[in-house]
Design a protein around this motif. Structure first.
Motif, mmCIF file in Angstrom:
data_model
loop_
_atom_site.group_PDB
_atom_site.id
_atom_site.type_symbol
_atom_site.label_atom_id
_atom_site.label_comp_id
_atom_site.label_asym_id
_atom_site.label_seq_id
_atom_site.Cartn_x
_atom_site.Cartn_y
_atom_site.Cartn_z
ATOM 1 N N UNK A 191 0.841 -1.203 0.000
ATOM 2 C CA UNK A 191 0.000 0.000 0.000
ATOM 3 C C UNK A 191 0.873 1.249 0.000
ATOM 4 N N UNK A 192 1.879 1.242 0.867
ATOM 5 C CA UNK A 192 2.723 2.419 1.040
ATOM 6 C C UNK A 192 3.464 2.777 -0.242
ATOM 7 N N UNK A 193 3.898 1.776 -0.983
ATOM 8 C CA UNK A 193 4.723 2.010 -2.169
ATOM 9 C C UNK A 193 3.981 1.649 -3.457
ATOM 10 N N UNK A 194 2.674 1.859 -3.458
ATOM 11 C CA UNK A 194 1.894 1.456 -4.630
ATOM 12 C C UNK A 194 2.300 2.216 -5.891
ATOM 13 N N UNK A 195 2.724 3.476 -5.723
ATOM 14 C CA UNK A 195 3.176 4.229 -6.897
ATOM 15 C C UNK A 195 4.404 3.599 -7.524
ATOM 16 N N UNK A 196 5.324 3.151 -6.671
ATOM 17 C CA UNK A 196 6.536 2.482 -7.166
ATOM 18 C C UNK A 196 6.163 1.190 -7.876
ATOM 19 N N UNK A 197 5.215 0.444 -7.282
ATOM 20 C CA UNK A 197 4.798 -0.837 -7.850
ATOM 21 C C UNK A 197 4.140 -0.644 -9.210
ATOM 22 N N UNK A 198 3.196 0.295 -9.297
ATOM 23 C CA UNK A 198 2.501 0.539 -10.565
ATOM 24 C C UNK A 198 3.483 0.989 -11.635
ATOM 25 N N UNK A 199 4.402 1.881 -11.271
ATOM 26 C CA UNK A 199 5.395 2.337 -12.237
ATOM 27 C C UNK A 199 6.252 1.196 -12.743
ATOM 28 N N UNK A 200 6.621 0.283 -11.844
ATOM 29 C CA UNK A 200 7.460 -0.843 -12.244
ATOM 30 C C UNK A 200 6.693 -1.801 -13.156
#
Length: 367
Positions: A191-200
């Motif tokens: 949840x905290x790093x969802x932006x990083x996950x989606x970008x990856x």
């Protein structure tokens, strides 16, 4: 009877499928959580030249890694001018240029951490230093962007990432929702790093895309900003850019501050930042950020005399409290700027090299 049995079998199949779908989704989320945790641990153990994305994704993992590492840390704090808004990736930033200019032996002995965050205030810089105080900080560099001296203390987008409570009038339901979101943001990296996950998942490096667009859109014409965001050619230098009137108005307002004095909130916050750094056992060094004099003069965007008076006041304030003040306004030429105060990758590297050269030879400080 047969019809009743058929209905039961149909419901049974539906339940089995529903359970299978739920189990599959949970398994997928667990795998994604494990993959993201592994990727973040690998990345923060390798480099600290910039937080993973401008929204502080990966910060808890980075903090834990830095606290475990016993080597001294050189921490940079500041805003987009430090983070490297007009560059592609970590290697286009001032801290990376500083790191490269260190002798190999020294480079292995310290970790260079870039806590530059676009739009951050001096108070948020102080909070970051305070939050990382257990990481054996040796030096805290503040790249003092003149614009930050008039920025509000709070930045909601970043304060939540650091677990800071911002006073607000909320209903009971909103408070419960905020606590739940805060728990997820602090303890569940998916949840905290969802932006990083989606970008990856989309194949986009986390330090490009929206982050690059964010810095230039408000200053440069939208066509130029979109071209940079889509990677159409290298970031354009300021002399090649068509500047719009709204952009020039914003720059003029940012560079024409009233006369600085001890009564200004930004000055008191700057004092507090220095105290926080020294309490963490670190030397506190303030660098006046570079400015594009050619652009400011060409478009009559500043009161140069008033600006100089304010810089002198800040210098006296820093030095009187035991800090070090460096005037980096003219360390690089106007040809390496992309606007009034952001540098291209080459400019950041040159600025970082000059800073490292000074730090290595300074009789009172050193990495």
């Amino acid at each position: 009877m047969l019809q009743f049995e058929a209905v039961n079998q149909s419901e049974s199949r539906f339940m089995r499928r529903a359970i299978f779908a739920v189990v599959s989704l949970v398994a997928l989320l667990a795998l994604a959580q494990a993959w993201l945790d592994h990727s973040l641990r690998e990345r923060v153990g390798r480099q600290d030249f910039r937080f993973l994305v401008h929204s502080l994704a990966g910060y808890p993992e980075l903090k834990a890694n830095l606290v475990r590492d016993t080597r001294p840390k050189v921490l940079f704090v500041g805003d987009s001018a430090l983070q490297g808004g007009a560059t592609e990736g970590d290697r286009g930033t001032i801290p990376y240029g500083y790191h490269l200019a260190l002798p190999a032996a020294t480079r292995d002995q310290v970790r260079v951490v870039n806590a530059g965050l676009a739009g951050s205030s001096l108070d948020l810089n102080r909070r970051v230093v305070e939050d990382l105080s257990a990481a054996k900080l040796q030096t805290v560099f503040l790249l003092l962007n003149y614009v930050a001296l008039q920025r509000p203390l709070w930045n909601k987008a970043y304060a939540g990432r650091l677990g800071l409570a911002i006073p607000e009038n909320k209903t009971a339901a909103q408070r419960v929702e905020a606590r739940l979101q805060g728990f997820l943001d602090q303890h569940v990296s998916l949840i905290r790093n969802r932006g990083w996950l989606v970008g990856s998942l989309w194949g986009t490096p986390p330090d490009r895309g929206v982050a690059r667009f964010f810095y230039v859109a408000s200053l440069v014409g939208w066509r130029d900003a979109a071209a940079r965001d889509l990677g159409i050619g290298p970031p354009r230098r300021w002399s090649d850019t068509a500047w719009n009137e709204d952009a020039l108005r914003r720059v003029r307002a940012a560079f024409n501050l009233p006369k600085m004095g001890p009564q200004r909130e930004a000055v008191r916050t700057l004092d507090a930042l220095g105290r926080t750094a020294r309490a963490a056992g670190a030397e506190f060094i303030v660098i006046n950020a570079p400015v594009n004099r050619a652009m400011l003069d060409r478009y009559a965007l500043w009161d140069a005399a008033g600006y100089a008076d304010n810089v002198r006041f800040v210098r006296r304030r820093i030095e009187a409290s035991g800090g070090v003040f460096l005037d980096g306004r003219d360390w690089v030429g106007s040809e390496v700027f992309v606007d009034s105060h952001h540098l291209c990758a080459e400019g950041n590297r040159l600025f970082g090299e000059k800073l490292a050269a000074w730090h290595l030879t300074s009789p009172e400080t050193g990495p």
